[in-house]
Design an enzyme around this catalytic site. Structure first.
Site, short mmCIF file in Angstrom:
data_model
loop_
_atom_site.label_atom_id
_atom_site.label_comp_id
_atom_site.label_asym_id
_atom_site.label_seq_id
_atom_site.Cartn_x
_atom_site.Cartn_y
_atom_site.Cartn_z
N GLY A 1 -9.73 -2.32 -0.43
CA GLY A 1 -8.62 -2.90 -1.18
C GLY A 1 -7.38 -2.03 -1.18
CB SER A 2 -5.04 -1.03 0.51
OG SER A 2 -5.50 -1.84 1.57
NE ARG A 3 1.99 -2.84 -3.94
CZ ARG A 3 2.49 -2.41 -5.09
NH1 ARG A 3 1.79 -2.56 -6.19
NH2 ARG A 3 3.66 -1.84 -5.15
#
Length: 218
Positions: A184-186
Site C-alpha cells: 500500500g502506498s501513494r
C-alpha cells in the site's frame, strides 16, 4: 502471468514460509491442517497477484498528463511546493491499495531534471502529511510543453521498499515505468496552476492509460 522483477525476493521468502508452515501444520494438526493451509494459500496467491505486470498499450503524449499508477484519486488541491518548484501548484494524489498494480510510471514526457530519496516515517498513505513526512522519492521532469512537473512515490504504513530507476538527464516517456513501490502506498503529482485537471476525487485510475490532466505548450 508475467511477474515484476521486484517480486523475486518477496516470493522466495513467501514460498519458504508457506512450505514450512504447511509441513508443520500437516505434522501437528493432521486432518485440521487445511484450516491453516487454505487461508495461507490464498495469501500466497495474492503475493503473486500483487507483482503482476499487465499488458498496457502505451501511447505517445505531449500535452496529456497520464495517471502514473493504478489506484484512486484521493486529493486534488492547491499547495505550495517547497522542495524544488518553490511556487503554488495543483497536487493530485493517487492512493494504491495492496490489490492495485504498483508499477510507477512517468506522468509526462520530457527530461528528468531532479531526483532525490527522502527517508521518513510510515504514516498511512492517505494521510495528508505523508507527502512530506513519510519515506518518499521526488522526481521532476521538464515536460515537452516546457513545464516543470514534480511527482513523489510515497511509502505507506505497509510499504517498506521504494524503487526508482531514473537519473537526471534521462528521457521521460509518459506512461512508461520508472519505479515500483511494494504494497500500500501513494503517488503525488504536482502540476502548474493553469493545468486543466480532468480527473476528480474518487476516480479510479489505470496507470499509463488514463489522462488525468492536460497542459498546453507555453
Amino acid at each position: 502471468m508475467k511477474l515484476h522483477k521486484e517480486s523475486k525476493g518477496t516470493i522466495i521468502v513467501a514460498s519458504i514460509a508457506f512450505a514450512v508452515v504447511a509441513v508443520l501444520s500437516i505434522y501437528f494438526l493432521k486432518n485440521l491442517s487445511l484450516l491453516i493451509i487454505i487461508p495461507l494459500l490464498v495469501i500466497y496467491g495474492l503475493v503473486f497477484w500483487f507483482f503482476r505486470v499487465p499488458k498496457r498499450n502505451i501511447q505517445d503524449h505531449t500535452e496529456n498528463v497520464i495517471a502514473p499508477v493504478d489506484g484512486k484519486v484521493v486529493m486534488i488541491k492547491e499547495v505550495f511546493e517547497n522542495e524544488l518548484l518553490q511556487t503554488k501548484v495543483i497536487q493530485v494524489s493517487i492512493f494504491m491499495s495492496p490489490l492495485n498494480v504498483h508499477i510507477c510510471r512517468f506522468p509526462v514526457s520530457g527530461q528528468v531534471i531532479y531526483k532525490k530519496y527522502h527517508p521518513g516515517k510510515y504514516l498511512v498513505a492517505w494521510h495528508e502529511k505523508s507527502s512530506t513526512e513519510n519515506e518518499r522519492t521526488t522526481v521532476a521532469v521538464e515536460s515537452l510543453t516546457n513545464h516543470k512537473v514534480l511527482f513523489r512515490q510515497i511509502a505507506g504504513y505497509v510499504a517498506r521498499r521504494i524503487v526508482f530507476n531514473c537519473n537526471e538527464g534521462d528521457a521521460a516517456k509518459a506512461g512508461h515505468e520508472f519505479g515500483f513501490i511494494k504494497f500500500g502506498s501513494r503517488m503525488d503529482v504536482f502540476l502548474p496552476l493553469d493545468t486543466e485537471i480532468i480527473c476528480k476525487i474518487g476516480d479510479k485510475t489505470k496507470g499509463g492509460i488514463d489522462v488525468i490532466a492536460r497542459m498546453t505548450d507555453q
